[in-house]
Design an enzyme around this catalytic site. Structure first.
Site, short mmCIF file in Angstrom:
data_model
loop_
_atom_site.label_atom_id
_atom_site.label_comp_id
_atom_site.label_asym_id
_atom_site.label_seq_id
_atom_site.Cartn_x
_atom_site.Cartn_y
_atom_site.Cartn_z
N GLY A 23 82.16 28.42 -12.28
CA GLY A 23 81.71 27.18 -11.66
C GLY A 23 80.26 27.25 -11.28
O GLY A 23 79.48 27.93 -11.94
N LEU A 24 79.90 26.53 -10.22
CA LEU A 24 78.53 26.48 -9.73
C LEU A 24 77.55 26.08 -10.82
O LEU A 24 76.51 26.70 -11.01
CB LEU A 24 78.11 27.82 -9.14
CG LEU A 24 78.69 28.16 -7.77
CD1 LEU A 24 78.19 29.52 -7.32
CD2 LEU A 24 78.32 27.12 -6.75
N CYS A 25 77.94 25.07 -11.60
CA CYS A 25 76.99 24.60 -12.59
C CYS A 25 76.97 23.07 -12.56
O CYS A 25 77.05 22.43 -13.58
CB CYS A 25 77.28 25.16 -13.98
SG CYS A 25 78.99 25.16 -14.41
N GLY A 26 76.88 22.54 -11.38
CA GLY A 26 76.74 21.10 -11.24
C GLY A 26 77.96 20.37 -11.75
O GLY A 26 79.08 20.81 -11.60
#
Lengths: 132, 297
Positions: free
Chosen positions: B89-92
């Site tokens: 995750g952590l990709c907008g």
């Protein structure tokens, strides 16, 4: 020979080779065939085997391909290989692995049609192994 | 009102978050370059494949016995959606926009009374879809251990799909991935895999063969039967590589934003920290002065 054949070897990951060469021998699924410049247009599938390339300066290069297909058109020869390994980098262990994989494929094949295909692949690989 | 110690703690914590997001941004930038290179390196193959396919299908046109991979099974009752997302995750909005596109399609198909099956490539898509479509997800392909996506990975997925197709598991297959346009723009895309759509686009002009005719070895239909499954693998590989580049691009811009936001937050917190400190000093001074005056007076 004045005129040279434009040869491109492409694998799914990248363009491996793009050069003007004198002659290329392609391991077609129905027999090897050599391609010089001005060859008639052909589209052929390939079996696992070795592409023999004679470069413009007469140097030879041998590349192992694991199936794919070759297209000859007036612009040159394009080989789309599933996997291509330079013969210098191909060692017996890697080939043995391929053979083992192919054997597994034969064992796993569900239909006769598939089994036959897998068997053919296996045979080609074994043949290659003995010639190495 | 938070006291000085609280504020100080907040500032420290935001600073360390900023350090993390900045590091992630830099890592994403480095990975993006690699991913972009490999996505671009894979293009010649799929382009040439498309040309060959177009030539072949033109030659095959109007003939009987076209492969079902090309012509379809004649119905479109069961749809298979292959949803390619990232493992992390952590990709907008990268993962969620792909999942959303797939979700909308699934709802639309269900509304038309069609059966929907799903194949998730990548954990994040599965996480996003499992609540709603849990019973429809037939398989999850985990590429977490794969550092660099290669043809072998794509081929594995393709053979799963093809086996299912041969067993009559579905009629139409659509691939969902995110096309990499540039670092800021990634376009979630749905592409139909089976039956194959051969682009009769203008940029693949028919070759001038000087009057010669292609020789096919073996016959056209045999080549086509060999080529079409391979084309599926290639398309999946292309989607995975595009996805890889998109993911890093999305992460890079998301982390850039996060770093900037953290910076702003630190500024704000420092400001109120200083104000409060000043206010405290002032009130302490007032206390001292008024105490002294009370004694003197």
């Amino acid at each position: 020979m004045a005129e040279l054949l434009k040869f491109e070897l492409v694998s799914p990951e990248k363009l491996l080779m793009s050069a003007e060469v004198e002659q290329v021998v392609v391991p077609g699924s129905e027999g090897d065939f050599g391609v010089f410049v001005n060859h008639a247009p052909v589209l052929s599938t390939m079996r696992p085997g070795i592409i023999d390339i004679t470069e413009a300066d007469g140097k030879k290069q041998r590349i192992f391909v694991r199936g794919g297909f070759a297209e000859v058109n007036p612009q040159g020869l394009t080989v789309l290989a599933e996997q291509a390994i330079n013969m210098d980098d191909l060692d017996a262990a890697a080939l043995a692995q391929e053979v083992a994989n192919a054997e597994e494929d034969v064992a796993d094949a569900k239909s006769d049609d598939k089994r036959q295909k897998a068997q053919e692949t296996l045979d080609h690989l074994k043949q290659l192994q003995t010639s190495l | 009102m938070p006291n000085l110690k609280d504020l100080k703690n907040r500032i420290t914590s935001v600073t360390s978050t900023q350090k993390i997001t900045r590091a992630m941004q830099m890592v994403a930038a480095a990975k993006l370059r690699k991913a972009q290179e490999s996505a671009e390196a894979a293009r010649p193959f799929s382009e040439r494949m498309a040309i060959v396919l177009a030539n072949l299908s033109a030659a095959m046109e109007g003939r009987e016995g076209a492969s079902p991979l090309m012509a379809g099974t004649g119905k479109d009752q069961t749809h298979l959606l292959i949803v390619c997302t990232a493992e992390r995750g952590l990709c907008g909005g990268f993962n969620s926009s792909i999942a959303k596109l797939a979700r909308l399609k699934a709802i639309e198909l269900a509304g038309q009374g069609k059966d929907v099956k799903m194949l998730c490539v990548g954990k994040k898509g599965f996480d996003a879809l499992k609540r709603e479509f849990g019973s429809k997800i037939i398989d999850v392909v985990d590429l977490k251990a794969v550092k660099k996506v290669g043809f072998a990975d794509a081929n594995g997925i393709a053979s799963t799909v093809l086996d299912l197709f041969e067993d009559g598991g579905f009629d139409v297959c659509t691939l969902f991935y995110s096309e990499f346009k540039n670092v800021i723009t990634q376009i979630p895309t749905a592409q139909q895999l089976i039956p194959a759509t051969v682009e009769k686009s203008d940029d693949t002009e028919p070759l001038d063969l000087n009057g010669a005719i292609y020789e096919y070895e073996p016959e056209e239909d045999e080549i086509l039967a060999d080529l079409l499954p391979r084309n599926i693998a290639i398309q999946i590989l292309r989607a995975l590589l595009e996805n890889g580049a998109s993911e890093q691009g999305a992460r890079m811009s998301a982390m850039d934003n996060a770093t900037r936001n953290a910076g702003e937050m630190i500024d704000k917190l420092t400001l109120s920290y200083n104000r409060q400190r000043q206010a405290q000093i002032t009130s302490e001074l007032i206390e001292i002065i008024s105490g002294a005056e009370a004694l003197n007076g």
